[in-house]
Design a protein around this motif. Structure first.
Motif, short mmCIF file in Angstrom:
data_model
loop_
_atom_site.label_atom_id
_atom_site.label_comp_id
_atom_site.label_asym_id
_atom_site.label_seq_id
_atom_site.Cartn_x
_atom_site.Cartn_y
_atom_site.Cartn_z
N GLU A 9 0.81 -1.22 0.00
CA GLU A 9 0.00 0.00 0.00
C GLU A 9 0.84 1.27 0.00
N ILE A 10 2.13 1.13 0.19
CA ILE A 10 3.01 2.29 0.32
C ILE A 10 3.58 2.68 -1.03
N VAL A 11 3.54 3.98 -1.31
CA VAL A 11 4.12 4.51 -2.55
C VAL A 11 4.69 5.90 -2.25
N SER A 12 5.77 6.21 -2.88
CA SER A 12 6.36 7.55 -2.68
C SER A 12 5.60 8.57 -3.53
N SER A 13 5.68 9.81 -3.12
CA SER A 13 5.01 10.86 -3.89
C SER A 13 5.59 10.98 -5.29
N SER A 14 6.88 10.78 -5.43
CA SER A 14 7.49 10.85 -6.77
C SER A 14 7.00 9.70 -7.65
N GLU A 15 6.84 8.51 -7.06
CA GLU A 15 6.31 7.39 -7.84
C GLU A 15 4.87 7.65 -8.26
N LEU A 16 4.10 8.27 -7.40
CA LEU A 16 2.72 8.61 -7.74
C LEU A 16 2.67 9.52 -8.96
N VAL A 17 3.54 10.51 -8.99
CA VAL A 17 3.58 11.44 -10.12
C VAL A 17 3.97 10.70 -11.41
N LYS A 18 4.93 9.82 -11.31
CA LYS A 18 5.42 9.11 -12.49
C LYS A 18 4.45 8.05 -13.01
N ASN A 19 3.73 7.42 -12.10
CA ASN A 19 2.91 6.26 -12.46
C ASN A 19 1.46 6.39 -12.02
N PHE A 20 0.89 7.57 -12.20
CA PHE A 20 -0.45 7.81 -11.67
C PHE A 20 -1.49 6.83 -12.21
N SER A 21 -1.51 6.59 -13.50
CA SER A 21 -2.53 5.69 -14.08
C SER A 21 -2.46 4.29 -13.49
N LYS A 22 -1.27 3.78 -13.39
CA LYS A 22 -1.07 2.44 -12.83
C LYS A 22 -1.49 2.40 -11.36
N LEU A 23 -1.13 3.42 -10.62
CA LEU A 23 -1.45 3.45 -9.20
C LEU A 23 -2.94 3.72 -8.96
N ARG A 24 -3.54 4.49 -9.84
CA ARG A 24 -4.99 4.70 -9.75
C ARG A 24 -5.72 3.37 -9.88
N LYS A 25 -5.29 2.57 -10.83
CA LYS A 25 -5.88 1.24 -11.03
C LYS A 25 -5.68 0.38 -9.78
N LYS A 26 -4.51 0.47 -9.19
CA LYS A 26 -4.21 -0.28 -7.96
C LYS A 26 -5.17 0.12 -6.83
N VAL A 27 -5.45 1.40 -6.72
CA VAL A 27 -6.39 1.87 -5.70
C VAL A 27 -7.78 1.30 -5.97
N LYS A 28 -8.19 1.30 -7.21
CA LYS A 28 -9.51 0.75 -7.56
C LYS A 28 -9.60 -0.73 -7.18
N GLU A 29 -8.50 -1.45 -7.29
CA GLU A 29 -8.48 -2.88 -6.98
C GLU A 29 -8.28 -3.16 -5.49
N ASN A 30 -7.47 -2.34 -4.83
CA ASN A 30 -7.06 -2.64 -3.45
C ASN A 30 -7.56 -1.67 -2.40
N SER A 31 -8.35 -0.71 -2.78
CA SER A 31 -8.99 0.19 -1.83
C SER A 31 -8.20 1.44 -1.43
N ARG A 32 -6.88 1.35 -1.26
CA ARG A 32 -6.15 2.55 -0.83
C ARG A 32 -4.66 2.44 -1.11
N LEU A 33 -4.03 3.62 -1.11
CA LEU A 33 -2.57 3.73 -1.13
C LEU A 33 -2.18 4.78 -0.11
#
Length: 70
Positions: A9-33
């Protein structure tokens, strides 16, 4: 939703900026980051439906507390 933070569930802010679409999908599947900045929890990204449920629970709890004070 648990207060326990798992490693996936942990992600860095820089990773969020770089991989927003992928992480958005992860939130949809796993509830939170949990977004970390400078190695500390900074933000939580949750699905909007989950957010609405949390607000409803808060409203219900507030109503219960108000009714107990009357």
């Amino acid at each position: 939703m648990s207060l326990l933070i798992t490693k996936n569930e942990i992600v860095s802010s820089s990773e969020l900026v770089k991989n927003f679409s992928k992480l958005r999908k992860k939130v949809k599947e796993n509830s939170r980051l949990i977004i970390f900045k400078n190695n500390k929890p900074d933000l939580v990204l949750i699905d909007f439906n989950q957010y609405e449920k949390l607000l409803e629970q808060i409203d219900t709890m507030e109503d219960i507390l108000i009714s107990k004070t009357i």
